[in-house]
Design a protein around this motif. Structure first.
Motif, mmCIF file in Angstrom:
data_model
loop_
_atom_site.group_PDB
_atom_site.id
_atom_site.type_symbol
_atom_site.label_atom_id
_atom_site.label_comp_id
_atom_site.label_asym_id
_atom_site.label_seq_id
_atom_site.Cartn_x
_atom_site.Cartn_y
_atom_site.Cartn_z
ATOM 1 N N SER A 45 7.371 -4.222 -10.504
ATOM 2 C CA SER A 45 6.589 -4.577 -9.204
ATOM 3 C C SER A 45 5.615 -5.480 -9.614
ATOM 4 N N GLN A 89 8.380 -1.960 -1.608
ATOM 5 C CA GLN A 89 9.170 -0.631 -1.960
ATOM 6 C C GLN A 89 9.249 0.180 -0.629
ATOM 7 N N ASP A 166 11.976 -4.916 -3.522
ATOM 8 C CA ASP A 166 11.364 -3.926 -4.660
ATOM 9 C C ASP A 166 12.058 -2.751 -4.387
ATOM 10 N N GLU A 167 12.787 -2.271 -5.350
ATOM 11 C CA GLU A 167 13.440 -0.955 -5.179
ATOM 12 C C GLU A 167 14.343 -0.685 -3.707
#
Ligand SMILES: Nc1ncnc2c1ncn2[C@@H]1O[C@H](COP(=O)(O)OP(=O)(O)O)[C@@H](O)[C@H]1O
Ligand SMILES: [Mg+2]
Lengths: 246, 260
Positions: A45, A89, A166-167
């Motif tokens: 991140s 995320q 992000d994820e």
């Protein structure tokens, strides 16, 4: 074809303790889908934050679309950020705003509000992620997977040349995760968007990646095709594969 | 770490100075961001409403009890010195210049300031603040300015309201418990109320509003970590802004004293 969208050179970022990224180098050409792997806390991140200019490196250079984002002021970063779509995320949707307001946020923040463009783009992007009928809901009324798709729709407004995820699949059940991945794939296929996808779920990585990197101890310790990652016999990579694949 | 245990007072003051410094820097940024974008009108209206709604009932109770207490205290003191007719003075001087603005500000710090810190803290830990920046919006412009402006308007209004309720509380005590006549009470208030007191009190509440909004927003925006950080910054915002309100009260009182 071989234009470079992102170039990180000798980047060092720390938060007081030992550096999170150290002598970190990465170059991403246009239209590539890069999957970034690494244990939790390895700095994935942080790397995305550096690309967006949200986190400034102590050392090194961060170049995005030929601009040195590490040296630009917050105001000067606007035009660069306008070409980047970031999917955080957990979606990072604005709690107090509806799905449509979230998606059209960038348009609403323009010096002169273009209502027609707002309607058109919000509708188009929500249809793209398959959530047009949710436009008047609040984020609190959505499931985790829906939130991520709304976040993707929001990032797509303005048709960015670069998408950062992000994820995007973390915490989703396999069917929902598949839906999100399909959206990511279609963005790449339909618009040729350069994509960086942070994940630790290997099978998803194999599914969408042109290229895989693995971060460990602040550096890139693997850089190659998904096939090469699958076949690599470096002990750490073997261990990483066995831990994450289950 | 060790020093904090040995020297908690020093640590506290370092904290206070640091947070005040951060708050000033943030305020500078917020003011400089004004010309860059359309003013966030809708968030501003929402914040006005929130600040009012959140504080209305506690300010009512604060004003009421303060006025009632002042009436009793005033009566006891004045009786001793034989100046019952000065009851209006006793109430207005304390209420309008001092207790109204300060108590309203402390209540608002605990209610609205805490709300600002926890909202902004939550937005930081859920990356909503990062998302604002990523989408080209300055969080200080989008989040701080509407809150600051809303409180600059609402706190003086709430202070006027607290004062009015306080005078009403004083009236209840004077008329129903101390056997003053309504007319007597009203006249006494009218004679003792000066525009200087009223304006002085409003100047104070304006300053307090700036302090509460700036510090609470800044502390919230500096939240680091997970959801537990939100609770931490909320407490910190209330403590620091309350202390700065009392400190500013001293300074402003001193200044007003010079001008009188
Ligand atoms: N703002 C911050 N302040 C302090 N430490 C941070 C901050 N952001 C990240 N870190 C630390 O940096 C390390 C890498 O974090 P991160 O990039 O989020 O890892 P990943 O995304 O790979 O899980 C972690 O140890 C994290 O605690
Ligand atoms: Mg992460």
């Amino acid at each position: 074809m071989t234009a470079v969208d992102i170039d990180l050179r000798n980047v060092e970022i720390g938060f007081g303790g030992p550096p999170v990224l150290h002598e970190f180098n990465l170059s991403v050409p246009s239209s590539q889908t890069l999957v970034v792997l690494g244990e939790s806390g390895s700095g994935k991140s942080t790397m995305l934050g550096a690309i967006l200019g949200l986190i400034r490196p102590q050392r090194g250079e961060v170049e995005v679309f030929g601009e040195r984002v590490d040296a630009l002021s917050e105001r000067q970063l606007h035009p660069v950020r306008a070409r980047i779509g970031m999917v955080f995320q957990y979606g990072a949707l604005f709690d107090s705003e509806t799905v449509a307001e979230n998606v059209g946020f960038r348009i609403r923040q323009q010096p002169r509000f273009d209502a027609a463009r707002f309607e058109r783009e919000v509708q188009e992007k929500l249809e793209f992620v398959g959530l047009a009928e949710f436009r008047d809901r609040l984020p609190g009324e959505l499931s985790g997977g829906q939130k991520k798709r709304v976040a993707i729709a929001r990032a797509l407004v303005g048709d960015p040349a670069l998408m950062l995820y992000d994820e995007p699949t973390t915490g989703l059940d396999p069917i929902t995760a598949r839906k999100v991945l399909e959206v990511i794939r279609r963005i790449r296929e339909e618009f040729g968007t350069t994509s960086i996808v942070v994940t630790h779920e290997l099978h998803y990585a194999y599914y969408i990646a042109d290229r895989v990197i693995l971060i460990r101890n602040g550096r890139v310790v693997f850089d190659g095709t998904p096939e090469a990652f699958r076949a690599a016999d470096d002990p750490y990579i073997v261990e990483f594969r066995s831990m994450e694949a289950e | 770490m060790k020093r904090d245990v040995v020297d908690p007072f020093g640590a506290f003051f370092r904290n206070l100075l640091q947070e005040t410094g951060f708050a000033m820097v943030m305020l500078g940024g917020a003011l400089r961001s004004i010309p860059t974008r359309p003013f966030p009108l809708r968030p501003f209206i929402k914040q006005l409403e929130q600040a009012g709604v959140r504080s209305f009932s506690i300010i009512f109770l604060t004003g009421l009890f303060t006025g009632m207490v002042l009436a009793y205290q005033g009566a006891i003191t004045l009786e001793r010195f034989g100046g019952k007719s000065l009851i209006g003075n006793a109430i207005t001087a304390s209420l309008l210049k001092e207790l109204g603005p300060v108590l309203a500000a402390l209540m608002v710090a605990g209610r609205v300031g805490a709300g600002y810190a926890s909202e902004l803290g939550t937005m930081v830990v859920t990356e909503q603040v990062a998302a604002l920046r990523a989408f080209g919006t300055d969080p200080r412009q989008f989040l701080v300015l509407p809150r600051l402006l809303a409180l600059l308007i609402m706190l003086p209004l709430l202070t006027v309201y607290a004062n009015a309720v306080g005078l009403f509380g004083g009236y209840l005590v004077c008329v129903y418990s101390l056997d003053f006549s309504t007319l007597y009470y009203l006249r006494s208030i009218e004679e003792s109320m000066t525009s200087q007191d009223v304006i002085g009190g409003l100047v104070k509440s304006f300053v307090f509003a700036g302090i509460i909004a700036t510090i609470s927003c800044s502390v919230g925006l500096n939240a680091r970590g997970g959801s537990e950080a939100v609770g931490r910054v909320t407490t910190r915002a209330v403590v620091i802004s309350s202390i700065m309100v009392l400190f500013a009260d001293f300074l402003v009182t001193r200044l007003l004293y010079v001008f009188q």
